[in-house]
Design a protein around this motif. Structure first.
Motif, PDB file in Angstrom:
ATOM      1  N   HIS A   1       0.262  -1.041  -0.216  1.00 50.78           N
ATOM      2  CA  HIS A   1      -0.056  -0.084  -0.305  1.00 50.78           C
ATOM      3  C   HIS A   1       0.901   1.434  -0.084  1.00 50.78           C
ATOM      4  O   HIS A   1       1.967   1.805   0.656  1.00 50.78           O
ATOM      5  N   PRO A   2       0.654   2.614  -1.362  1.00 49.44           N
ATOM      6  CA  PRO A   2       1.272   3.078  -0.801  1.00 49.44           C
ATOM      7  C   PRO A   2       1.002   4.229   0.698  1.00 49.44           C
ATOM      8  O   PRO A   2       0.538   4.778   0.950  1.00 49.44           O
ATOM      9  N   PRO A   3       2.435   4.882   1.124  1.00 47.61           N
ATOM     10  CA  PRO A   3       2.446   5.621   2.567  1.00 47.61           C
ATOM     11  C   PRO A   3       2.035   7.398   1.844  1.00 47.61           C
ATOM     12  O   PRO A   3       2.367   8.098   2.169  1.00 47.61           O
ATOM     13  N   GLU A   4       0.356   7.218   1.351  1.00 49.03           N
ATOM     14  CA  GLU A   4       0.031   8.616   0.951  1.00 49.03           C
ATOM     15  C   GLU A   4      -0.486   9.877   2.614  1.00 49.03           C
ATOM     16  O   GLU A   4      -0.667  10.564   1.566  1.00 49.03           O
ATOM     17  N   ILE A   5      -0.620   9.149   3.092  1.00 50.21           N
ATOM     18  CA  ILE A   5      -1.199  10.169   4.156  1.00 50.21           C
ATOM     19  C   ILE A   5       0.132  11.094   4.886  1.00 50.21           C
ATOM     20  O   ILE A   5       1.082   9.947   5.394  1.00 50.21           O
ATOM     21  N   HIS A   6      -0.084  12.317   4.557  1.00 49.86           N
ATOM     22  CA  HIS A   6       1.456  13.266   5.387  1.00 49.86           C
ATOM     23  C   HIS A   6       1.129  13.151   6.826  1.00 49.86           C
ATOM     24  O   HIS A   6      -0.105  14.007   7.151  1.00 49.86           O
ATOM     25  N   PHE A   7       1.644  12.155   7.767  1.00 52.60           N
ATOM     26  CA  PHE A   7       1.305  12.973   9.547  1.00 52.60           C
ATOM     27  C   PHE A   7       2.813  13.977   9.440  1.00 52.60           C
ATOM     28  O   PHE A   7       4.297  13.435   9.628  1.00 52.60           O
ATOM     29  N   PRO A   8       2.679  14.473  10.480  1.00 49.94           N
ATOM     30  CA  PRO A   8       3.731  14.981  10.879  1.00 49.94           C
ATOM     31  C   PRO A   8       5.494  14.827  11.258  1.00 49.94           C
ATOM     32  O   PRO A   8       5.282  13.919  12.450  1.00 49.94           O
ATOM     33  N   HIS A   9       6.384  15.033  10.632  1.00 48.66           N
ATOM     34  CA  HIS A   9       8.047  14.406  12.169  1.00 48.66           C
ATOM     35  C   HIS A   9       7.914  16.194  12.803  1.00 48.66           C
ATOM     36  O   HIS A   9       8.236  17.114  12.533  1.00 48.66           O
ATOM     37  N   PRO A  10       8.526  15.445  13.506  1.00 51.62           N
ATOM     38  CA  PRO A  10       8.965  15.568  15.060  1.00 51.62           C
ATOM     39  C   PRO A  10      10.004  16.795  14.949  1.00 51.62           C
ATOM     40  O   PRO A  10      10.798  16.222  14.199  1.00 51.62           O
TER      41      PRO A  10
END
Ligand code: KG4
Ligand code: ZN
Length: 346
Positions: free
Chosen positions: A203-212
Protein backbone atom coordinates in the motif's frame (compact mmCIF):
# COMPACT_ATOMS: atom_id res chain seq x y z
CA UNK A 1 39.93 -41.62 36.60
CA UNK A 2 41.62 -38.50 38.00
CA UNK A 3 42.72 -37.62 34.46
CA UNK A 4 39.13 -37.97 33.22
CA UNK A 5 37.84 -35.65 35.95
CA UNK A 6 40.61 -33.17 35.16
CA UNK A 7 39.77 -33.23 31.43
CA UNK A 8 36.08 -32.84 32.16
CA UNK A 9 36.70 -29.80 34.32
CA UNK A 10 39.03 -28.33 31.66
CA UNK A 11 36.31 -28.74 29.02
CA UNK A 12 33.80 -27.10 31.36
CA UNK A 13 36.21 -24.24 31.87
CA UNK A 14 36.48 -23.58 28.15
CA UNK A 15 32.86 -24.30 27.22
CA UNK A 16 30.72 -22.72 29.94
CA UNK A 17 27.06 -23.68 29.79
CA UNK A 18 24.70 -20.93 30.89
CA UNK A 19 20.97 -21.23 31.52
CA UNK A 20 19.42 -17.82 30.78
CA UNK A 21 15.99 -16.57 31.82
CA UNK A 22 13.97 -13.63 30.47
CA UNK A 23 10.70 -12.54 32.11
CA UNK A 24 10.70 -8.73 31.89
CA UNK A 25 7.34 -8.34 30.10
CA UNK A 26 4.93 -10.86 28.60
CA UNK A 27 7.31 -13.46 27.18
CA UNK A 28 8.61 -16.25 29.41
CA UNK A 29 11.81 -17.35 27.76
CA UNK A 30 14.58 -19.75 28.75
CA UNK A 31 17.72 -20.46 26.72
CA UNK A 32 20.81 -22.63 27.03
CA UNK A 33 24.07 -21.13 25.76
CA UNK A 34 27.30 -23.11 25.47
CA UNK A 35 30.48 -21.10 25.04
CA UNK A 36 28.47 -18.24 23.51
CA UNK A 37 26.54 -20.57 21.14
CA UNK A 38 22.75 -20.77 21.38
CA UNK A 39 21.71 -24.39 21.95
CA UNK A 40 18.06 -23.64 22.72
CA UNK A 41 15.80 -20.59 22.98
CA UNK A 42 12.30 -21.45 24.23
CA UNK A 43 9.78 -18.58 24.13
CA UNK A 44 6.35 -18.97 25.74
CA UNK A 45 4.07 -16.18 24.48
CA UNK A 46 1.28 -15.02 26.75
CA UNK A 47 -1.79 -14.79 24.53
CA UNK A 48 -3.99 -13.85 27.51
CA UNK A 49 -3.22 -10.13 26.99
CA UNK A 50 -4.67 -9.92 23.45
CA UNK A 51 -8.24 -9.43 24.65
CA UNK A 52 -7.20 -6.56 26.95
CA UNK A 53 -5.42 -4.56 24.23
CA UNK A 54 -2.16 -4.42 26.22
CA UNK A 55 -0.09 -6.28 28.79
CA UNK A 56 -1.90 -6.67 32.14
CA UNK A 57 0.96 -6.80 34.71
CA UNK A 58 -0.85 -9.05 37.21
CA UNK A 59 -1.77 -11.58 34.51
CA UNK A 60 1.77 -11.47 33.11
CA UNK A 61 3.26 -12.38 36.51
CA UNK A 62 0.84 -15.25 36.94
CA UNK A 63 1.57 -16.58 33.44
CA UNK A 64 5.33 -16.41 34.14
CA UNK A 65 4.73 -18.52 37.27
CA UNK A 66 2.97 -21.15 35.16
CA UNK A 67 5.42 -21.11 32.26
CA UNK A 68 8.83 -20.82 33.87
CA UNK A 69 9.36 -24.44 34.96
CA UNK A 70 8.06 -26.04 31.72
CA UNK A 71 10.09 -23.55 29.65
CA UNK A 72 13.23 -24.44 31.63
CA UNK A 73 12.61 -28.16 31.21
CA UNK A 74 12.12 -27.75 27.46
CA UNK A 75 15.17 -25.50 27.06
CA UNK A 76 17.38 -28.10 28.77
CA UNK A 77 15.85 -30.99 26.82
CA UNK A 78 16.20 -29.23 23.48
CA UNK A 79 19.82 -28.35 24.26
CA UNK A 80 20.55 -31.95 25.32
CA UNK A 81 21.75 -30.71 28.72
CA UNK A 82 20.81 -31.41 32.31
CA UNK A 83 20.98 -29.24 35.42
CA UNK A 84 24.32 -30.89 36.30
CA UNK A 85 25.84 -29.53 33.06
CA UNK A 86 25.21 -25.88 33.98
CA UNK A 87 28.03 -23.48 34.90
CA UNK A 88 25.99 -20.32 35.57
CA UNK A 89 22.48 -18.84 35.57
CA UNK A 90 21.82 -15.61 33.65
CA UNK A 91 18.80 -13.46 34.49
CA UNK A 92 17.15 -10.23 33.33
CA UNK A 93 17.27 -7.81 36.26
CA UNK A 94 15.43 -4.94 34.51
CA UNK A 95 14.05 -2.74 33.11
CA UNK A 96 10.55 -4.20 32.81
CA UNK A 97 7.40 -4.98 34.78
CA UNK A 98 8.38 -5.48 38.41
CA UNK A 99 6.04 -8.41 39.09
CA UNK A 100 7.22 -10.18 35.93
CA UNK A 101 10.89 -9.57 36.74
CA UNK A 102 10.39 -10.86 40.28
CA UNK A 103 9.19 -14.24 39.03
CA UNK A 104 12.28 -14.73 36.85
CA UNK A 105 14.74 -13.34 39.39
CA UNK A 106 13.36 -15.45 42.26
CA UNK A 107 13.46 -18.57 40.11
CA UNK A 108 17.02 -17.84 38.89
CA UNK A 109 18.23 -17.20 42.45
CA UNK A 110 16.70 -20.46 43.71
CA UNK A 111 18.30 -22.38 40.86
CA UNK A 112 21.71 -20.78 41.38
CA UNK A 113 21.52 -21.31 45.15
CA UNK A 114 20.39 -24.94 45.01
CA UNK A 115 22.98 -25.87 42.36
CA UNK A 116 25.76 -23.69 43.86
CA UNK A 117 26.16 -21.84 40.56
CA UNK A 118 27.15 -18.22 39.96
CA UNK A 119 24.30 -15.85 39.13
CA UNK A 120 24.76 -13.26 36.35
CA UNK A 121 22.43 -10.26 36.18
CA UNK A 122 21.73 -8.79 32.75
CA UNK A 123 20.29 -5.44 31.67
CA UNK A 124 17.47 -6.22 29.22
CA UNK A 125 18.28 -3.28 26.89
CA UNK A 126 21.98 -4.14 26.73
CA UNK A 127 20.99 -7.73 25.93
CA UNK A 128 18.90 -6.55 22.93
CA UNK A 129 22.10 -4.97 21.54
CA UNK A 130 24.21 -8.07 22.27
CA UNK A 131 21.63 -10.28 20.48
CA UNK A 132 23.82 -9.52 17.44
CA UNK A 133 26.36 -11.99 18.84
CA UNK A 134 23.88 -14.88 18.87
CA UNK A 135 24.88 -15.81 15.34
CA UNK A 136 27.43 -14.57 12.80
CA UNK A 137 28.04 -12.25 11.02
CA UNK A 138 28.97 -10.21 14.11
CA UNK A 139 29.39 -6.43 14.03
CA UNK A 140 32.87 -5.25 14.94
CA UNK A 141 33.47 -2.66 17.63
CA UNK A 142 32.70 0.17 17.74
CA UNK A 143 29.25 -0.01 16.16
CA UNK A 144 25.97 1.78 16.68
CA UNK A 145 22.69 0.04 17.39
CA UNK A 146 19.20 1.45 17.05
CA UNK A 147 17.28 -0.41 19.75
CA UNK A 148 13.56 -0.10 19.19
CA UNK A 149 11.11 -1.93 21.42
CA UNK A 150 7.76 -1.47 23.14
CA UNK A 151 9.27 0.51 25.99
CA UNK A 152 12.47 2.01 24.57
CA UNK A 153 13.94 3.77 21.56
CA UNK A 154 17.67 4.31 21.83
CA UNK A 155 20.74 4.81 19.69
CA UNK A 156 23.57 3.02 21.47
CA UNK A 157 27.27 3.44 20.80
CA UNK A 158 28.78 0.01 21.48
CA UNK A 159 32.52 0.10 22.16
CA UNK A 160 32.65 -3.42 23.66
CA UNK A 161 30.13 -5.81 25.29
CA UNK A 162 30.83 -4.06 28.60
CA UNK A 163 31.09 -0.50 27.28
CA UNK A 164 27.89 0.87 25.80
CA UNK A 165 26.58 4.41 25.83
CA UNK A 166 23.13 5.73 24.93
CA UNK A 167 23.76 8.67 22.57
CA UNK A 168 20.11 9.34 21.72
CA UNK A 169 16.71 8.23 23.01
CA UNK A 170 13.03 9.01 22.97
CA UNK A 171 11.80 11.87 25.11
CA UNK A 172 8.32 10.35 25.41
CA UNK A 173 6.77 7.29 23.71
CA UNK A 174 8.86 4.45 22.27
CA UNK A 175 8.63 3.49 18.59
CA UNK A 176 6.88 0.21 19.48
CA UNK A 177 4.43 2.16 21.61
CA UNK A 178 3.69 4.41 18.61
CA UNK A 179 2.87 1.31 16.54
CA UNK A 180 0.74 -0.19 19.33
CA UNK A 181 -1.15 3.01 20.24
CA UNK A 182 -1.89 3.89 16.60
CA UNK A 183 -2.97 0.28 16.09
CA UNK A 184 -5.44 0.67 18.93
CA UNK A 185 -6.87 3.78 17.21
CA UNK A 186 -7.21 1.68 14.01
CA UNK A 187 -9.05 -1.00 16.04
CA UNK A 188 -6.28 -3.58 15.63
CA UNK A 189 -5.33 -6.13 18.31
CA UNK A 190 -2.28 -6.08 20.60
CA UNK A 191 0.60 -5.95 19.88
CA UNK A 192 -0.30 -3.94 16.78
CA UNK A 193 3.25 -3.64 15.37
CA UNK A 194 3.26 -6.95 13.46
CA UNK A 195 -0.35 -6.39 12.28
CA UNK A 196 0.47 -2.90 10.95
CA UNK A 197 3.51 -4.38 9.19
CA UNK A 198 1.23 -6.91 7.46
CA UNK A 199 -1.54 -4.40 6.55
CA UNK A 200 1.05 -1.95 5.18
CA UNK A 201 2.34 -4.40 2.56
CA UNK A 202 1.76 -3.21 -1.03
CA UNK A 203 0.00 0.00 0.00
CA UNK A 204 1.27 3.52 -0.75
CA UNK A 205 2.18 5.70 2.29
CA UNK A 206 -0.01 8.52 0.95
CA UNK A 207 -1.07 10.19 4.19
CA UNK A 208 1.31 12.80 5.52
CA UNK A 209 1.77 12.66 9.28
CA UNK A 210 3.98 15.38 10.82
CA UNK A 211 7.60 14.67 11.75
CA UNK A 212 8.69 16.03 15.14
CA UNK A 213 11.56 18.48 15.37
CA UNK A 214 13.70 17.10 18.18
CA UNK A 215 17.23 18.35 18.85
CA UNK A 216 20.31 16.10 18.74
CA UNK A 217 19.94 12.36 18.38
CA UNK A 218 16.74 12.17 20.43
CA UNK A 219 13.27 11.12 19.30
CA UNK A 220 9.65 11.93 20.08
CA UNK A 221 6.61 9.85 19.11
CA UNK A 222 3.77 11.19 21.27
CA UNK A 223 2.79 13.85 18.68
CA UNK A 224 2.44 11.19 15.99
CA UNK A 225 -0.11 9.28 18.07
CA UNK A 226 -2.15 12.50 18.50
CA UNK A 227 -1.90 13.31 14.77
CA UNK A 228 -3.16 9.82 13.91
CA UNK A 229 -6.04 10.19 16.37
CA UNK A 230 -7.13 13.56 14.90
CA UNK A 231 -6.80 12.25 11.35
CA UNK A 232 -9.00 9.23 12.10
CA UNK A 233 -11.57 11.26 14.08
CA UNK A 234 -11.84 13.86 11.30
CA UNK A 235 -12.31 11.29 8.51
CA UNK A 236 -14.65 8.93 10.38
CA UNK A 237 -16.94 11.88 11.15
CA UNK A 238 -17.58 12.12 7.37
CA UNK A 239 -17.24 8.41 6.59
CA UNK A 240 -17.84 5.89 9.43
CA UNK A 241 -16.12 3.11 7.40
CA UNK A 242 -13.02 5.24 6.81
CA UNK A 243 -10.56 3.09 8.83
CA UNK A 244 -11.84 -0.24 7.48
CA UNK A 245 -11.70 0.98 3.90
CA UNK A 246 -8.29 2.62 4.19
CA UNK A 247 -6.50 0.37 6.68
CA UNK A 248 -3.70 -0.47 4.22
CA UNK A 249 -2.86 3.15 3.43
CA UNK A 250 -3.19 4.19 7.08
CA UNK A 251 -0.79 1.45 8.21
CA UNK A 252 1.67 2.10 5.36
CA UNK A 253 1.70 5.85 6.13
CA UNK A 254 2.16 5.37 9.87
CA UNK A 255 4.91 2.81 9.33
CA UNK A 256 6.69 4.99 6.78
CA UNK A 257 6.58 7.98 9.17
CA UNK A 258 8.04 5.99 12.07
CA UNK A 259 10.75 4.51 9.85
CA UNK A 260 11.80 7.87 8.41
CA UNK A 261 11.95 9.45 11.92
CA UNK A 262 14.16 6.57 13.10
CA UNK A 263 16.40 6.45 10.01
CA UNK A 264 17.00 10.21 9.94
CA UNK A 265 18.55 10.09 13.43
CA UNK A 266 20.43 6.88 12.72
CA UNK A 267 22.07 8.43 9.65
CA UNK A 268 22.90 11.54 11.70
CA UNK A 269 24.43 9.39 14.48
CA UNK A 270 26.57 7.38 12.03
CA UNK A 271 27.86 10.62 10.48
CA UNK A 272 28.54 12.41 13.77
CA UNK A 273 30.23 9.40 15.37
CA UNK A 274 31.97 8.35 12.14
CA UNK A 275 30.74 4.76 12.44
CA UNK A 276 30.21 2.39 9.50
CA UNK A 277 28.89 -0.70 11.32
CA UNK A 278 25.21 -0.07 11.97
CA UNK A 279 22.73 -2.44 13.64
CA UNK A 280 19.07 -2.54 14.67
CA UNK A 281 17.61 -4.50 17.58
CA UNK A 282 14.46 -4.91 19.68
CA UNK A 283 10.91 -5.90 18.78
CA UNK A 284 10.42 -3.17 16.16
CA UNK A 285 13.53 -4.39 14.30
CA UNK A 286 11.26 -7.24 13.14
CA UNK A 287 9.46 -4.65 10.99
CA UNK A 288 9.91 -5.46 7.30
CA UNK A 289 9.95 -1.78 6.27
CA UNK A 290 12.63 -0.87 8.84
CA UNK A 291 14.77 -3.87 7.85
CA UNK A 292 14.58 -2.79 4.20
CA UNK A 293 15.28 0.85 5.10
CA UNK A 294 18.44 -0.14 6.98
CA UNK A 295 19.66 -2.22 4.04
CA UNK A 296 18.97 0.65 1.62
CA UNK A 297 20.78 3.12 3.90
CA UNK A 298 23.71 0.69 4.10
CA UNK A 299 24.06 0.72 0.32
CA UNK A 300 23.63 4.51 0.16
CA UNK A 301 26.12 5.35 2.93
CA UNK A 302 28.58 2.47 2.57
CA UNK A 303 27.69 0.90 5.93
CA UNK A 304 27.88 -2.70 6.92
CA UNK A 305 24.44 -3.40 8.34
CA UNK A 306 23.35 -5.95 10.95
CA UNK A 307 19.76 -7.14 11.27
CA UNK A 308 18.89 -9.86 13.81
CA UNK A 309 16.99 -13.02 12.92
CA UNK A 310 13.31 -12.65 13.87
CA UNK A 311 13.61 -14.85 16.98
CA UNK A 312 16.29 -12.51 18.36
CA UNK A 313 14.31 -9.27 17.69
CA UNK A 314 11.47 -9.59 20.18
CA UNK A 315 12.11 -10.56 23.81
CA UNK A 316 14.04 -13.81 24.14
CA UNK A 317 16.38 -15.48 26.61
CA UNK A 318 19.11 -16.23 24.03
CA UNK A 319 20.13 -12.56 24.10
CA UNK A 320 20.24 -12.71 27.92
CA UNK A 321 22.45 -15.78 27.66
CA UNK A 322 24.82 -14.06 25.20
CA UNK A 323 25.11 -11.02 27.48
CA UNK A 324 25.66 -13.36 30.46
CA UNK A 325 28.36 -15.21 28.51
CA UNK A 326 30.35 -11.98 28.03
CA UNK A 327 30.01 -11.26 31.76
CA UNK A 328 31.02 -14.83 32.61
CA UNK A 329 34.23 -14.34 30.63
CA UNK A 330 34.96 -11.21 32.70
CA UNK A 331 34.09 -12.96 35.97
CA UNK A 332 31.31 -10.42 36.45
CA UNK A 333 29.00 -12.36 38.80
CA UNK A 334 26.15 -11.13 41.00
CA UNK A 335 25.37 -11.82 44.62
CA UNK A 336 22.23 -13.70 45.57
CA UNK A 337 20.68 -10.64 47.24
CA UNK A 338 20.14 -8.70 43.99
CA UNK A 339 16.64 -7.34 43.40
CA UNK A 340 15.05 -6.44 40.06
CA UNK A 341 14.51 -2.84 39.00
CA UNK A 342 11.63 -1.83 36.72
CA UNK A 343 13.46 1.37 35.67
CA UNK A 344 16.98 0.03 35.58
CA UNK A 345 19.21 2.63 33.93
CA UNK A 346 21.27 1.60 30.90
O1 KG4 B 1 11.47 -5.96 22.36
P1 KG4 B 1 10.04 -6.32 22.52
O2 KG4 B 1 9.62 -7.74 22.22
O3 KG4 B 1 9.54 -6.05 23.99
C1 KG4 B 1 9.94 -4.93 24.73
O4 KG4 B 1 11.04 -5.03 25.36
O5 KG4 B 1 9.19 -3.95 24.68
O6 KG4 B 1 9.21 -5.30 21.62
C2 KG4 B 1 7.82 -5.33 21.53
C3 KG4 B 1 7.38 -4.28 20.54
C4 KG4 B 1 5.87 -4.08 20.49
O7 KG4 B 1 5.59 -2.71 20.58
C5 KG4 B 1 5.48 -4.63 19.11
O8 KG4 B 1 4.35 -4.00 18.54
C6 KG4 B 1 6.73 -4.32 18.32
O9 KG4 B 1 7.79 -4.62 19.21
N1 KG4 B 1 6.84 -5.15 17.10
C7 KG4 B 1 6.75 -4.64 15.85
C8 KG4 B 1 6.87 -5.74 14.96
N2 KG4 B 1 7.03 -6.88 15.71
C9 KG4 B 1 7.01 -6.49 17.02
N3 KG4 B 1 6.60 -3.38 15.43
C10 KG4 B 1 6.55 -3.17 14.10
N4 KG4 B 1 6.62 -4.16 13.18
C11 KG4 B 1 6.79 -5.45 13.57
N5 KG4 B 1 6.88 -6.42 12.65
ZN1 ZN C 1 12.69 -6.08 24.93
Amino acid sequence: MRKKVFLASLTRFFLPVILAIESSCDETSVAVIEDGRVLSNIIANQTIHYEYGGVVPELASRAHQENIVPATTRALEYAGKSLEDLDAVGITIGPGLLGSLLVGVSFAKSLAYSLSLPLIQVNHMQAHVLAHFAEPPYPSFPFICLTVSGGHTQIVLVRSPAQMEVVGETLDDAAGEAFDKAGKIFGLGYPAGPLIDRHAKNHPPEIHFPHPQVPGLNFSFSGLKTAVLYHVQQHTAQNPDYVTKHIGVLCASLQQTIISILMKKLVQAAKELNIRHVAIAGGVSANSGLRQALQDAGIQHGWETFIPKFEYCTDNAAMIGIAAHFKYQNGDFSSLDITPSSRLPF
